[in-house]
Design an enzyme around this catalytic site. Structure first.
Site, PDB file in Angstrom:
ATOM      1  CE1 TYR A  61      35.852  40.567  50.836  1.00 58.04           C
ATOM      2  CE2 TYR A  61      34.114  42.057  51.547  1.00 58.04           C
ATOM      3  CZ  TYR A  61      34.629  41.172  50.619  1.00 58.04           C
ATOM      4  OH  TYR A  61      33.927  40.903  49.461  1.00 58.04           O
ATOM      5  CG  ASP A 112      37.137  49.706  53.243  1.00 58.95           C
ATOM      6  OD1 ASP A 112      36.056  50.323  53.142  1.00 58.95           O
ATOM      7  OD2 ASP A 112      37.305  48.542  52.850  1.00 58.95           O
ATOM      8  CE  LYS A 162      29.343  46.678  54.405  1.00 56.07           C
ATOM      9  NZ  LYS A 162      28.763  45.406  54.026  1.00 56.07           N
TER      10      LYS A 162
HETATM   11  N1  PLP Z   1      35.029  47.271  52.550  1.00 55.79           N
HETATM   12  C1  PLP Z   1      34.514  46.852  53.716  1.00 55.79           C
HETATM   13  C2  PLP Z   1      35.130  47.307  54.997  1.00 55.79           C
HETATM   14  C3  PLP Z   1      33.397  46.013  53.713  1.00 55.79           C
HETATM   15  O1  PLP Z   1      32.893  45.598  54.886  1.00 55.79           O
HETATM   16  C4  PLP Z   1      32.833  45.617  52.488  1.00 55.79           C
HETATM   17  C5  PLP Z   1      31.663  44.731  52.461  1.00 55.79           C
HETATM   18  O2  PLP Z   1      31.268  44.130  53.403  1.00 55.79           O
HETATM   19  C6  PLP Z   1      33.403  46.090  51.308  1.00 55.79           C
HETATM   20  C7  PLP Z   1      34.497  46.925  51.376  1.00 55.79           C
HETATM   21  C8  PLP Z   1      32.827  45.722  49.978  1.00 55.79           C
HETATM   22  O3  PLP Z   1      31.616  46.362  49.775  1.00 55.79           O
HETATM   23  P1  PLP Z   1      30.548  45.750  48.748  1.00 55.79           P
HETATM   24  O4  PLP Z   1      30.097  44.455  49.314  1.00 55.79           O
HETATM   25  O5  PLP Z   1      29.494  46.808  48.677  1.00 55.79           O
HETATM   26  O6  PLP Z   1      31.253  45.594  47.445  1.00 55.79           O
END
Ligand code: PLP
Length: 416
Positions: free
Chosen positions: A128, A223, A251
């Protein structure tokens, strides 16, 4: 609000029942509107590495608040946070602040496509990367929980540009490269998968991705929205010793306020406007309250590098305890962990990719979750999410959690 919530997994669709509403939080605990106190293993989905209401963060935000909530112009706080990120994260030479992880990943692939002149993106099944169109193909987290891993509304032509490989399976990545020849702009990966439950990389996997990207002239994007400052002060790229071209963060970097960031090698990042032609902007990006919270979090991390060994061993204690209870009760369990994130899977391991996650007995999670809730332990309301703990979680919290787990597993067994 759709589902009564502002982000889908909060609605408890993965476990049934009604979500709790929370009023306050402190340290490792959150208090709901009815006054019940819970040990929190959601940690605002990985944000709260230092626990709720951390005094350094509260003080920094309070000080920033009275100086002005938004300037829409450069301010010293953003520079301070940028410098800390660059000090901590080896793969980041130049960084741009945004407001969320989603913004960070969307911006990073725009840059990757611009820099390579290519369009194809390789991601991993169950990975994700926020809700950008390009990523909602075989996505994990809430998308998997709700059974809509690929979302309506994403144009077929765009989805066709996203190829999906299997996490921890280099052959599946090599095969996609062979088919797409010189069209792959980037491989984007959670260096520790966290959105199919926690699944660490097998030895050689991340380095193998690095080698494939180098061979085919593609960019490697880590990511690290979830892993950033959570699995190590220098993020997963430090822990596993592999450098990406671009890194996305979210985060923990915001200390509990909305911050995301993307960064990488200078020659790439200088292509972002206004240094270069790749457009990306944000009214509230680098917001003074948000960057004050983020800087306070990162300055604590820089001053206390020892927290990572403590977080790791606290999680190991939790995992060992859970496995012991499982074997006492005759329930096969698997515990996966990296740093301050981990997941309990129902069933025998190893659990090292999306298919093995799907083979686990995910249906056993919901009754366990609700039993834990009645014993005042708040787990992520989905079998496809990682558990997060913080520096505020101590042995007492872990002991209480294990007690609750023993009783909950027994009760869930009794109810069939
Ligand atoms: N990338 C990863 C690995 C994530 O776990 C998340 C959210 O859980 C995101 C991107 C997206 O971040 P946001 O919810 O701050 O848009």
């Amino acid at each position: 609000m759709p589902g009564g919530v502002n982000s889908p997994v909060r609605a408890f669709k993965g476990v049934g029942g009604t979500p709790l509403f929370f009023e306050s939080a402190d340290g490792a605990r959150m208090v709901d509107v009815d006054g019940h106190e819970f040990i929190d293993f959601v940690g605002s989905w990985g944000v709260m590495l230092l626990g709720h209401n951390h005094p350094g963060i509260v003080e920094a935000v309070s000080e920033a608040l009275v100086r002005g909530t938004s300037f829409g112009a450069p301010a010293p706080g953003e520079v301070d946070l940028a410098e800390r990120v660059i000090e901590l994260v080896r793969g980041v030479e130049v960084v741009r602040m945004v407001n969320s992880g989603t913004e960070a990943t969307m911006s990073a692939i725009r840059l990757a496509r611009a820099a390579t002149g290519r369009t194809v993106l390789i991601k991993f099944r169950g990975g994700y990367h926020g809700h950008g169109d390009a990523f909602l193909v075989d996505a994990g987290s809430g998308a998997a929980t709700l059974g809509v891993p690929s979302s309506p509304g994403v144009p077929d032509s765009l989805a066709a540009q996203t190829l999906v490989a299997d996490y921890n399976d280099l052959d599946s990545v090599a095969e996609l490269f062979h088919g797409a020849e010189d069209r792959v702009a980037a491989v984007i990966v959670e260096p520790v998968a966290g959105n199919m439950g926690c699944v660490p990389p097998v030895p050689g996997f991340l380095q193998g991705l690095r080698d494939l990207c180098d061979r085919y002239g593609s960019l490697l994007i880590f990511d690290e929205v979830m892993t950033g400052f959570r699995v190590s002060a220098g993020c997963a790229q430090e822990k596993y010793g592999v450098l990406p071209d671009l890194t996305t963060l979210g985060k923990v970097i915001g200390g509990g306020l909305p911050v995301g960031a993307y960064g990488g090698r200078e020659n790439l990042m200088r292509q972002i406007a206004p240094d270069g032609p790749v457009y990306q902007a944000g009214t509230l990006s680098g917001n003074p309250l948000a960057v004050a919270a983020g800087s306070a979090a990162l300055s604590y991390i820089q001053a206390h590098p020892e927290i990572y060994a403590e977080l790791e061993s606290l999680g190991q204690g939790l995992g060992d305890g859970l496995l012991e209870i499982g074997s006492e009760l005759g329930i096969p369990l698997t515990w996966n962990q990296s740093g301050a994130m981990g997941s309990l899977f129902f069933g025998p391991g190893p659990v090292n990719d999306w298919r093995s996650v799907e083979r686990t007995e995910t249906a056993r999670f919901a009754p366990f979750f609700h039993e834990m809730l009645t014993r005042e332990v708040y787990l992520p309301p989905s079998p496809y999410e990682a558990w997060f703990w913080s520096t505020a979680h101590d042995h007492d919290a872990v002991g209480k959690t294990l007690e609750a787990a023993r009783d909950s597993l027994k009760a869930a067994l009794d109810h069939g």
